[in-house]
Design an enzyme around this catalytic site. Structure first.
Site, short mmCIF file in Angstrom:
data_model
loop_
_atom_site.label_atom_id
_atom_site.label_comp_id
_atom_site.label_asym_id
_atom_site.label_seq_id
_atom_site.Cartn_x
_atom_site.Cartn_y
_atom_site.Cartn_z
N ASN A 9 -9.54 11.16 0.95
CA ASN A 9 -10.15 10.25 -0.02
C ASN A 9 -9.15 10.10 -1.17
OD1 ASN A 9 -11.64 8.92 -1.93
ND2 ASN A 9 -13.15 10.55 -2.24
N LYS A 11 -9.30 8.20 -3.68
CA LYS A 11 -9.94 7.85 -4.96
C LYS A 11 -9.15 6.71 -5.63
CE LYS A 11 -11.81 12.47 -5.04
NZ LYS A 11 -12.30 13.63 -5.78
N HIS A 93 -20.61 9.73 -2.55
CA HIS A 93 -19.68 10.69 -3.16
C HIS A 93 -20.22 11.09 -4.53
CE1 HIS A 93 -16.14 12.46 -4.94
NE2 HIS A 93 -15.69 12.63 -3.72
N GLU A 95 -18.87 11.45 -7.27
CA GLU A 95 -18.38 10.63 -8.39
C GLU A 95 -19.17 9.33 -8.47
OE1 GLU A 95 -14.24 10.82 -7.25
OE2 GLU A 95 -14.31 12.97 -7.67
N GLU A 165 -19.76 18.61 -0.19
CA GLU A 165 -18.77 18.70 -1.26
C GLU A 165 -19.44 19.28 -2.52
OE1 GLU A 165 -15.32 15.78 -0.65
OE2 GLU A 165 -16.90 14.63 -1.58
N GLY A 171 -11.87 18.74 -7.36
CA GLY A 171 -10.81 18.52 -8.35
C GLY A 171 -10.64 19.68 -9.33
N SER A 211 -11.43 20.83 -3.32
CA SER A 211 -10.22 21.65 -3.45
C SER A 211 -9.78 22.26 -2.12
CB SER A 211 -10.41 22.74 -4.52
OG SER A 211 -10.64 22.13 -5.79
P1 13P Z 1 -10.38 17.41 -4.20
O1 13P Z 1 -9.86 17.78 -2.83
O2 13P Z 1 -9.33 16.80 -5.08
O3 13P Z 1 -11.11 18.55 -4.84
O4 13P Z 1 -11.47 16.25 -3.98
C1 13P Z 1 -12.41 16.40 -3.00
C2 13P Z 1 -13.15 15.13 -2.86
O5 13P Z 1 -13.84 14.70 -3.76
C3 13P Z 1 -13.00 14.39 -1.60
O6 13P Z 1 -13.92 13.36 -1.50
#
Ligand code: 13P
Length: 248
Positions: A9, A11, A93, A95, A165, A171, A211
């Site tokens: 992803n 982003k 997601h 976010e 997740e 992150g 992560s």
């Molecule tokens: P990170 O791997 O940067 O923690 O992000 C995970 C994520 O949100 C994948 O959709």
């Protein structure tokens, strides 16, 4: 057996040329294996990257609108993103839930539209830190799945992919331990067994995200109920992403 998947992803990262170079390196570097590799770039790049990937890597979108068409400025429908080569989309997601205020009901609509159109999806779920600290993570994730996903019929669910997740791991560099990931994945599979059947539960891929990187992927992917990863930061560099793909 559930399909093994490593998905990146991206982003809101990478300029177009960087995305192109990354796909090139992934194509050159991934060994032929039974792992399905997917990337989710910004939708702007989908057409070009899916042509470049030529079916070897699945190219998807990070978001889509549940409506077919109309006055929804700035939005994209499934048929639009499909028409330029996207074959899968992320739904829910954390976010999108937190920053863009997408509700369980919004996500349910997206799930229904995706199913209706035969568009594959990765449904994301996961608890925030305070709920884990309060010991309520299982209830929370089950409620998310019941609110937006578990209304599907068995045939419809079979098309879906689930990504666990935990919000506190996204992150932050603080990944869930393989034990924490396995526990939640095993629970999710047991809920699918209860609601549907063991056969459906075994066929749905459950990915871990948060992560996940080239250092911890091997241990996470060794868990019996972890069928792969949804990778953020570590998917932006070919070297780490390829190591994760090859961690199976
Ligand atoms: P990170 O791997 O940067 O923690 O992000 C995970 C994520 O949100 C994948 O959709």
């Amino acid at each position: 057996m559930a399909q093994k998947i490593v998905a990146g992803n991206w982003k809101m990262n990478l300029q177009f040329e960087e995305g192109e170079a990354l796909v090139n390196e992934i194509l050159r570097g991934s060994r032929a294996s039974d792992v399905a590799v997917m990337v989710f770039p910004t939708s702007l790049y989908v057409q070009s990257l899916s042509e470049q990937a030529n079916g070897e890597i699945t190219v998807g979108v990070q978001n889509f609108n549940a409506n077919e068409k109309g006055a929804f400025t700035g939005e994209m429908s499934i048929s639009q993103v499909e028409s330029v080569g996207a074959s899968i989309g992320l739904i829910g997601h954390s976010e999108r839930r937190a920053i863009f205020h997408e509700t369980d009901a919004d996500l349910k609509l997206k799930v229904d539209t995706a199913v209706e159109k035969g568009f594959k999806f990765i449904f994301c779920c996961g608890e925030p830190l305070e709920l884990r600290e309060a010991g309520k993570e299982f209830n929370f994730v089950k409620t998310q799945l019941e609110a937006s996903l578990f209304h599907l019929s068995a045939d419809q669910l079979e098309n879906g992919i689930i990504a666990y997740e935990p919000v506190w791991a996204i992150g932050t560099g603080k990944t869930a331990s393989s034990q924490q990931a396995e526990e939640m994945h095993a629970e999710i599979r047991s809920w699918i067994t209860e609601r549907y059947s063991a056969q459906i539960a075994d066929s749905v891929s459950i990915l871990y995200g948060g992560s996940c990187n080239n250092k911890n992927a091997k241990e996470l992917f060794a868990c019996p109920n972890v069928d792969g990863g949804l990778i953020g930061g570590a998917a932006l560099k070919a070297e780490s992403f390829l190591e994760i793909i090859n961690a199976f």
